[in-house]
Design a protein around this motif. Structure first.
Motif, PDB file in Angstrom:
ATOM      1  N   GLY A 148      54.514  39.649  37.377  1.00 39.31           N
ATOM      2  CA  GLY A 148      53.734  39.217  38.527  1.00 39.31           C
ATOM      3  C   GLY A 148      52.776  40.259  39.088  1.00 39.31           C
ATOM      4  N   ILE A 149      53.276  41.490  39.211  1.00 40.70           N
ATOM      5  CA  ILE A 149      52.483  42.502  39.910  1.00 40.70           C
ATOM      6  C   ILE A 149      51.226  42.843  39.111  1.00 40.70           C
ATOM      7  N   LEU A 150      51.372  42.922  37.774  1.00 43.37           N
ATOM      8  CA  LEU A 150      50.199  43.203  36.943  1.00 43.37           C
ATOM      9  C   LEU A 150      49.236  42.034  36.972  1.00 43.37           C
ATOM     10  N   PHE A 151      49.792  40.817  36.979  1.00 43.03           N
ATOM     11  CA  PHE A 151      48.932  39.633  36.998  1.00 43.03           C
ATOM     12  C   PHE A 151      48.074  39.609  38.254  1.00 43.03           C
ATOM     13  N   VAL A 152      48.702  39.882  39.402  1.00 45.60           N
ATOM     14  CA  VAL A 152      47.954  39.845  40.657  1.00 45.60           C
ATOM     15  C   VAL A 152      46.864  40.916  40.660  1.00 45.60           C
ATOM     16  N   LEU A 153      47.227  42.134  40.230  1.00 50.64           N
ATOM     17  CA  LEU A 153      46.222  43.201  40.221  1.00 50.64           C
ATOM     18  C   LEU A 153      45.095  42.875  39.242  1.00 50.64           C
TER      19      LEU A 153
ATOM     20  N   GLN B 138      32.523  51.462  41.729  1.00 49.96           N
ATOM     21  CA  GLN B 138      33.687  51.401  42.611  1.00 49.96           C
ATOM     22  C   GLN B 138      34.888  50.860  41.858  1.00 49.96           C
ATOM     23  N   PHE B 139      34.634  49.796  41.073  1.00 50.39           N
ATOM     24  CA  PHE B 139      35.709  49.193  40.289  1.00 50.39           C
ATOM     25  C   PHE B 139      36.302  50.197  39.319  1.00 50.39           C
ATOM     26  N   LEU B 140      35.408  50.869  38.559  1.00 48.78           N
ATOM     27  CA  LEU B 140      35.911  51.786  37.534  1.00 48.78           C
ATOM     28  C   LEU B 140      36.629  52.965  38.165  1.00 48.78           C
ATOM     29  N   SER B 141      36.253  53.334  39.400  1.00 52.03           N
ATOM     30  CA  SER B 141      36.909  54.478  40.035  1.00 52.03           C
ATOM     31  C   SER B 141      38.296  54.128  40.553  1.00 52.03           C
ATOM     32  N   TYR B 142      38.387  53.119  41.390  1.00 47.95           N
ATOM     33  CA  TYR B 142      39.663  52.949  42.090  1.00 47.95           C
ATOM     34  C   TYR B 142      40.676  52.171  41.283  1.00 47.95           C
ATOM     35  N   GLU B 143      40.227  51.428  40.264  1.00 48.15           N
ATOM     36  CA  GLU B 143      41.187  50.624  39.499  1.00 48.15           C
ATOM     37  C   GLU B 143      42.250  51.519  38.870  1.00 48.15           C
ATOM     38  N   VAL B 144      41.808  52.737  38.455  1.00 48.90           N
ATOM     39  CA  VAL B 144      42.752  53.703  37.896  1.00 48.90           C
ATOM     40  C   VAL B 144      43.794  54.079  38.952  1.00 48.90           C
ATOM     41  N   VAL B 145      43.312  54.340  40.173  1.00 46.10           N
ATOM     42  CA  VAL B 145      44.231  54.776  41.232  1.00 46.10           C
ATOM     43  C   VAL B 145      45.215  53.668  41.592  1.00 46.10           C
ATOM     44  N   THR B 146      44.720  52.408  41.664  1.00 45.73           N
ATOM     45  CA  THR B 146      45.632  51.301  41.986  1.00 45.73           C
ATOM     46  C   THR B 146      46.769  51.238  40.983  1.00 45.73           C
ATOM     47  N   GLY B 147      46.394  51.254  39.708  1.00 45.53           N
ATOM     48  CA  GLY B 147      47.419  51.130  38.675  1.00 45.53           C
ATOM     49  C   GLY B 147      48.403  52.280  38.711  1.00 45.53           C
ATOM     50  N   LEU B 148      47.886  53.520  38.800  1.00 43.65           N
ATOM     51  CA  LEU B 148      48.773  54.686  38.763  1.00 43.65           C
ATOM     52  C   LEU B 148      49.662  54.743  39.997  1.00 43.65           C
ATOM     53  N   SER B 149      49.101  54.368  41.171  1.00 46.50           N
ATOM     54  CA  SER B 149      49.897  54.498  42.391  1.00 46.50           C
ATOM     55  C   SER B 149      51.055  53.514  42.381  1.00 46.50           C
TER      56      SER B 149
ATOM     57  N   VAL C 217      59.927  54.849  51.888  1.00 50.09           N
ATOM     58  CA  VAL C 217      60.656  56.073  52.191  1.00 50.09           C
ATOM     59  C   VAL C 217      60.717  56.971  50.963  1.00 50.09           C
ATOM     60  N   TYR C 218      60.930  56.313  49.773  1.00 55.79           N
ATOM     61  CA  TYR C 218      60.998  57.115  48.549  1.00 55.79           C
ATOM     62  C   TYR C 218      59.607  57.472  48.031  1.00 55.79           C
ATOM     63  N   GLN C 219      58.648  56.613  48.298  1.00 54.29           N
ATOM     64  CA  GLN C 219      57.333  56.758  47.678  1.00 54.29           C
ATOM     65  C   GLN C 219      56.206  56.806  48.711  1.00 54.29           C
ATOM     66  N   PRO C 220      56.242  57.739  49.648  1.00 51.49           N
ATOM     67  CA  PRO C 220      55.178  57.751  50.674  1.00 51.49           C
ATOM     68  C   PRO C 220      53.799  58.017  50.075  1.00 51.49           C
ATOM     69  N   VAL C 221      53.743  58.906  49.059  1.00 47.35           N
ATOM     70  CA  VAL C 221      52.443  59.236  48.465  1.00 47.35           C
ATOM     71  C   VAL C 221      51.848  58.003  47.787  1.00 47.35           C
ATOM     72  N   ALA C 222      52.697  57.309  47.012  1.00 44.82           N
ATOM     73  CA  ALA C 222      52.218  56.117  46.321  1.00 44.82           C
ATOM     74  C   ALA C 222      51.723  55.082  47.319  1.00 44.82           C
ATOM     75  N   PHE C 223      52.421  54.957  48.460  1.00 40.46           N
ATOM     76  CA  PHE C 223      52.028  53.972  49.468  1.00 40.46           C
ATOM     77  C   PHE C 223      50.644  54.285  50.019  1.00 40.46           C
ATOM     78  N   VAL C 224      50.419  55.548  50.364  1.00 41.39           N
ATOM     79  CA  VAL C 224      49.111  55.930  50.917  1.00 41.39           C
ATOM     80  C   VAL C 224      48.011  55.721  49.876  1.00 41.39           C
ATOM     81  N   LEU C 225      48.295  56.131  48.629  1.00 42.09           N
ATOM     82  CA  LEU C 225      47.298  55.954  47.569  1.00 42.09           C
ATOM     83  C   LEU C 225      46.989  54.478  47.377  1.00 42.09           C
ATOM     84  N   PHE C 226      48.037  53.644  47.396  1.00 42.45           N
ATOM     85  CA  PHE C 226      47.815  52.214  47.194  1.00 42.45           C
ATOM     86  C   PHE C 226      46.981  51.620  48.320  1.00 42.45           C
ATOM     87  N   LEU C 227      47.242  52.070  49.548  1.00 43.73           N
ATOM     88  CA  LEU C 227      46.461  51.555  50.682  1.00 43.73           C
ATOM     89  C   LEU C 227      44.991  51.930  50.527  1.00 43.73           C
TER      90      LEU C 227
END
Lengths: 338, 189
Positions: free
Chosen positions: A127-132, A164-175, A204-214
């Motif tokens: 699901g998560i990959l499909f939505v992204l 913009q797409f090519l830049s942040y799409e990497v960050v979304t996936g990695l985060s 709580v476990y993944q604060p960095v990932a949360f900020v990056l995803f936002l």
């Protein structure tokens, strides 16, 4: 939590009810969102916002809707007419297709007619990959719109869409990869269950990932500070320059639906999903979380100026992507040791 | 029944879209048809129950074709047709047709000759991503690692080729350069 073997069978009626529920709620919210956005921005900037139509301007929404529907539909003379017409539909359609695979409310059974409504219209196990992926495909709307309209501002807008797409799409996936590693599944339901029964939220476990995803989410939905595609002060309206009436409205609905989708993903993946919290039932919690993330997007828009394209690329490739990779490495190491 | 209908819908639309890609003179039509054809191909994966591969197809090709659009935007006027120069159209037609034929024979001969059996049958009760992972990290581990090293080499080469003047900013080294940019960017060096 109901045990997996005890779940009632998902019927076609349940799925249809769920789909109608999602469409009605999100499409309604997308319209009402404009009013909320204008009001909140106004209060943050010490203005009143829309006040004249109805009490406190509530009926402004209806007035805007009538205007959008009855406006003349103009297609520029030298535009590529087919692509010009398809582009807004891509944005709106992909935004709603993405919503097919996100869980909005908990499972429930309608009391009298005894129909079981699942939490998710279509629980595909990735699901998560499909939505992204669907939200990424939605970026074809702005891209095609800008290229089809034979207008300088449009083509600058679509060039910015591409970078913009090519830049942040990497960050979304990695985060989002680090939480996926922890949960060990790509299904939203598993993410929700991982945080059920009083377990700590993943943020709580993944604060960095949360900020990056936002941050990546802001870029994904073209919200300030990353609204490069249509920034009025620089490129008129970017890819929507030549659009009017309902075609413009479709872009708008798509953008708001995407904002809500990002809110839902953030809530389910990082903020505990639709689980009960102390005495508060799950469906109130999920609405509250989505509403907060929506408000947060408006809050950021009122507080931050937008960035230049080169600053966006600098941020994505030189700051966020290394951070995301380091976050994944640390997550992997900790998971191996513990 | 539904699967058969869905298969034919996907098959016909994929074929038509790729034909548009090959025959259209307008770069915008060609690229849009290519992108939507790639999305349609992911439909086959979903039909076969390979959700993970379908989604990967979607994500990878959406991004790849987007990069193609960026080049198209730089080199062509998207609203006009392109005048192509053909030196020898007959030769191109024959060679292209023969190559297509060879590919069709190459891929269909084993299917017609003998019933294709899966070497690694799908393990029951395992999710899609896990199944791919199991095959990838046992049977095809060497190929996977070699591909990873190759991609790393390509990435480093790309950075070296493109990054010669990466820190020289055209915007900030303009004549009308003002120092507020420096503050906005912070310690971005």
């Amino acid at each position: 939590m109901v045990d997996a073997t005890m779940l009632p069978e998902v019927t076609a009626a349940g799925v249809i009810i769920k789909a109608i529920l999602i469409l009605a709620v999100i499409a309604g919210l997308a319209g009402f969102g404009t009013y909320i956005e204008r009001k909140i921005l106004a209060f943050m900037q010490r203005r009143l916002g829309p006040m004249h139509v109805g009490p406190h301007g509530v009926l402004q929404l209806a007035a805007d809707g009538i205007k959008l529907f009855t406006k003349e539909d103009i297609i520029p003379q030298h535009a590529n007419k087919i692509i010009f017409a398809i582009a807004p539909i891509i944005t709106a359609a992909t935004a709603f297709i993405a919503l097919a695979a996100v869980p909005v409310f908990p499972d429930f059974t309608i009391p009298f007619i005894d129909v079981y409504v699942p939490s998710i219209a279509s629980d595909i196990n990735v699901g998560i990959l499909f939505v992204l992926g669907m939200m990424a495909a939605g970026l074809y709307g702005p891209l095609l719109a800008g290229m089809a309209q034979s207008n300088k501002w449009g083509i600058i807008g679509s060039a910015r869409t591409a970078i913009q797409f090519l830049s942040y799409e990497v960050v979304t996936g990695l985060s989002i990869l680090a939480p996926i590693m922890m949960v060990g599944s790509l299904s939203f339901v598993d993410f929700n269950n991982y945080q059920a029964d009083g377990a700590l939220w993943l943020v709580v476990y993944q604060p960095v990932a949360f900020v990056l995803f936002l941050i990546a989410g802001f870029a994904e939905t073209n919200r300030t500070p990353f609204d490069l595609l249509e920034h009025e002060a620089e490129i008129i309206s970017g890819y929507v320059t030549e659009y009017s009436g309902m075609r413009w409205g479709l872009f708008f609905i798509g953008e708001y639906a995407n904002m809500i989708t990002i809110g839902i993903i953030a809530s389910v993946v990082f903020l505990g999903g639709y689980n009960d919290f102390w005495f508060i039932p799950g469906w109130i919690m999920i609405i509250g979380k989505i509403a907060f993330s929506f408000f947060f997007m408006l809050w950021v828009r009122a507080s931050w100026p937008h960035v230049r394209p080169d600053q966006l690329m600098w941020l994505c490739w030189k700051v966020l992507m290394p951070l995301a990779v380091i976050n994944i490495l640390i997550t992997g190491l900790v998971m191996m040791i513990v | 029944m539904y699967e058969v209908i869905a298969f034919y819908v996907f098959a016909i639309s994929t074929t038509i879209l790729f034909l548009i890609t090959a025959f259209s003179k307008n770069v915008l039509y060609a690229m849009t048809a290519l992108a939507s054809g790639m999305v349609m191909i992911s439909g086959f994966f979903f039909l076969l129950g390979a959700d993970f591969l379908g989604v990967v197809q979607l994500i990878v090709y959406v991004g790849a074709v987007m990069a193609l659009y960026a080049f198209g935007m730089m080199f062509f006027d998207a609203t006009k047709d392109i005048k192509e120069k053909h030196q020898n159209p007959t030769l191109v037609f024959i060679l292209g047709g023969l190559m297509a034929l060879v590919f069709v024979i190459m891929f269909s001969a084993p299917i017609i000759g003998e019933n294709v059996q899966a070497i690694h049958p799908v393990i029951e009760g395992v999710g899609n991503a896990q199944a791919v992972g199991m095959v990838l990290f046992t049977k095809y581990l060497v190929a996977f690692e070699v591909a990873a090293v190759m991609l790393l080499v390509a990435m480093i080469a790309g950075i070296i080729l493109a990054g010669k003047k990466m820190d020289y900013s055209l915007t900030t080294n303009d004549d009308t350069y003002d120092h507020e940019d420096e503050i906005l960017k912070g310690a971005g060096k």
